[in-house]
Motif scaffolding. Sequence first.
Motif, PDB file in Angstrom:
ATOM      1  N   PHE A 244      80.242   8.617  67.385  1.00  0.00           N
ATOM      2  CA  PHE A 244      79.124   7.957  68.074  1.00  0.00           C
ATOM      3  C   PHE A 244      77.792   8.336  67.425  1.00  0.00           C
ATOM      4  O   PHE A 244      76.921   7.492  67.219  1.00  0.00           O
ATOM      5  N   MET A 245      77.633   9.630  67.139  1.00  0.00           N
ATOM      6  CA  MET A 245      76.391  10.103  66.533  1.00  0.00           C
ATOM      7  C   MET A 245      76.160   9.447  65.172  1.00  0.00           C
ATOM      8  O   MET A 245      75.053   9.002  64.872  1.00  0.00           O
ATOM      9  N   VAL A 246      77.205   9.397  64.352  1.00  0.00           N
ATOM     10  CA  VAL A 246      77.064   8.825  63.015  1.00  0.00           C
ATOM     11  C   VAL A 246      76.834   7.323  63.105  1.00  0.00           C
ATOM     12  O   VAL A 246      75.893   6.786  62.501  1.00  0.00           O
ATOM     13  N   GLU A 247      77.677   6.626  63.862  1.00  0.00           N
ATOM     14  CA  GLU A 247      77.593   5.162  63.913  1.00  0.00           C
ATOM     15  C   GLU A 247      76.379   4.672  64.687  1.00  0.00           C
ATOM     16  O   GLU A 247      75.639   3.811  64.196  1.00  0.00           O
TER      17      GLU A 247
ATOM     18  N   LEU B 287      75.371  17.489  56.522  1.00  0.00           N
ATOM     19  CA  LEU B 287      75.223  17.296  57.957  1.00  0.00           C
ATOM     20  C   LEU B 287      76.386  16.562  58.605  1.00  0.00           C
ATOM     21  O   LEU B 287      76.888  16.987  59.650  1.00  0.00           O
ATOM     22  N   GLU B 288      76.851  15.484  58.013  1.00  0.00           N
ATOM     23  CA  GLU B 288      77.935  14.722  58.633  1.00  0.00           C
ATOM     24  C   GLU B 288      79.190  15.578  58.777  1.00  0.00           C
ATOM     25  O   GLU B 288      79.824  15.598  59.838  1.00  0.00           O
TER      26      GLU B 288
ATOM     27  N   ARG C 267      76.333   3.005  56.990  1.00  0.00           N
ATOM     28  CA  ARG C 267      74.875   3.153  57.132  1.00  0.00           C
ATOM     29  C   ARG C 267      74.528   4.532  57.679  1.00  0.00           C
ATOM     30  O   ARG C 267      73.601   5.189  57.196  1.00  0.00           O
ATOM     31  N   GLY C 268      75.271   4.969  58.694  1.00  0.00           N
ATOM     32  CA  GLY C 268      75.021   6.283  59.286  1.00  0.00           C
ATOM     33  C   GLY C 268      75.271   7.407  58.309  1.00  0.00           C
ATOM     34  O   GLY C 268      74.484   8.353  58.215  1.00  0.00           O
ATOM     35  N   SER C 269      76.343   7.311  57.560  1.00  0.00           N
ATOM     36  CA  SER C 269      76.657   8.340  56.561  1.00  0.00           C
ATOM     37  C   SER C 269      75.569   8.408  55.501  1.00  0.00           C
ATOM     38  O   SER C 269      75.155   9.499  55.085  1.00  0.00           O
TER      39      SER C 269
END
Length: 137
Positions: free
Chosen positions: A38-41, A20-21, A8-10
């Motif tokens: 942490f930022m992505v998830e 960005l990722e 979902r984060g990706s």
Amino acid sequence: MSDDRRARGSARLAELDPRLEGAIEAGLAPIAPDFARFMVEFGFGDVYARPGLELKQRQLVTMAALTTLGTAAKQLRGHIRGALNAGLTPVEITEALMQVALYAGFPNALNALMIAKEVFAEAGVSPLADPTPAKEP
């Protein structure tokens, strides 16, 4: 569960900027690779992917918060780019940053507008839809 959050984060990050990722991971790999996760998830997989607000609305809130902080120029730059990618116009972004001046102060709003000016130039977009000044009420 973590794989779903990551996916979902990706996906949400890709909507803002497909690079960005990778940039987040590369930037944090030498010092705190878990923080990138942490930022992505959490940030994008849990918070940004929630229902209730469209991505454009989330970007407006994020830009306002970062402008208010006054200490997150790099993040503000990325979120202004993301706001353009999410479908906000340069005029909407500029108006939002001007609105923040009432609550965050003119210096913070001015700094944010200068960052927006740079991002708009890089993106090749005009911040002025109508070059005539606004009429007073």
